[in-house]
Design a protein around this motif. Sequence first.
Motif, short mmCIF file in Angstrom:
data_model
loop_
_atom_site.label_atom_id
_atom_site.label_comp_id
_atom_site.label_asym_id
_atom_site.label_seq_id
_atom_site.Cartn_x
_atom_site.Cartn_y
_atom_site.Cartn_z
N GLY A 227 0.68 -1.25 0.20
CA GLY A 227 -0.02 0.04 -0.15
C GLY A 227 0.95 1.21 -0.03
O GLY A 227 2.17 1.32 0.12
N PRO A 228 0.04 2.44 -0.30
CA PRO A 228 1.08 3.56 -0.22
C PRO A 228 1.52 3.88 1.31
O PRO A 228 0.78 3.38 2.49
CB PRO A 228 -0.20 4.81 -0.32
N ILE A 229 2.63 4.65 1.40
CA ILE A 229 3.10 4.85 2.62
C ILE A 229 2.41 5.98 3.37
O ILE A 229 2.24 6.92 2.75
CB ILE A 229 4.77 5.61 2.54
N LEU A 230 2.00 5.74 4.56
CA LEU A 230 0.95 6.34 5.27
C LEU A 230 1.74 7.47 6.19
O LEU A 230 0.92 8.41 6.49
CB LEU A 230 0.11 5.52 5.96
N TRP A 231 2.91 7.18 6.28
CA TRP A 231 3.74 7.92 7.29
C TRP A 231 4.63 9.19 6.53
O TRP A 231 4.40 9.07 5.21
CB TRP A 231 4.72 7.14 8.11
N PHE A 232 5.04 10.18 7.40
CA PHE A 232 5.88 10.97 6.53
C PHE A 232 7.35 10.60 6.79
O PHE A 232 8.01 10.50 7.96
CB PHE A 232 5.62 12.35 7.34
N TRP A 233 8.02 10.06 5.82
CA TRP A 233 9.48 9.98 5.78
C TRP A 233 10.15 10.81 5.00
O TRP A 233 9.58 11.31 4.00
CB TRP A 233 9.58 8.49 5.21
#
Length: 301
Positions: free
Chosen positions: A7-13
């Motif tokens: 899935g898409p990265i849900l966090w902020f990296w």
Amino acid sequence: MMKLSLGPILWFWDKCTVFDFYARAAEWPIDTVYLGETVCSRRRELKPDDWFALARDLKSCGKKVVLSSLTLIESEADLRGLRRICEQDDFLVEVNDQSALQLVTAREIPFVTGPAMNTYNAATLKVLAGKGLQGWCLPVELSRHTLARLIQELEAEGLDLPAEVFSWGFLPLAWSSRCFTARHYNLPKDNCEFRCLQHPDGLSLRSRESQELFRLNGTSTLSGSRYDLLRQLPAMADMGVSTVRLSPELQGMEAVVQRFDTARRGKVPAFDPLALTEAPPCNGYWYGEPGMDRVARTNAD
């Protein structure tokens, strides 16, 4: 055999972390990769051209790539970014809100729906199929019984709409125009100092009894427990589920992918020693129970 999706990265990296993550993911037994910012438009470490470049690289590695839209559109700037995604013709679009749905249907291009879309019944899916729907992801709060019924009703209608199930990770539950991470630091949303970067797996929110309730992730609230349907894969295969979705985490994701890859091949492990970000497992929604519950595997699976 069921497919695996990332899935898409849900966090902020940060940008380097994202590129490094997908460089490693290109070697994993993943069939489909979802790319794009789905949570907060202020997260601009990666520009649209960066996402497109990643998409081309992963496609060249044999992955199917889908570009995911924002879940909450709040401004004309957000719409401009959304138009760039919907106006390209190289990759399928994952629709996560009505704005994206309007754009893809106006262009008459194929699309899939993400778990944030309210696809709760076969009538909705039938209407969307007439507008170009190519596949759908079960909303995370729906049960296996609803899933089985939807698949059966679609088959009865003669519709070939592959079903995808969010099967591992912190469940995205709600989105808001407020930024809860900024509020935690007593900062205004428009001057949040990008504090989400300090919490690559979200900010844990516990009750007074120290129960893990939620994970705050900017404008998004996720479950405090990690959803884990590894042992339910045989039941999904019997139902006719097409794809199992795994939600990215910063640490240990390769082990997660390998474990689900083994399970989809019919070798479900006797136990699961995975322990990444500390969080209790849950699977309640799958059984029609409170989402944070952990229901023991039954013969019905």
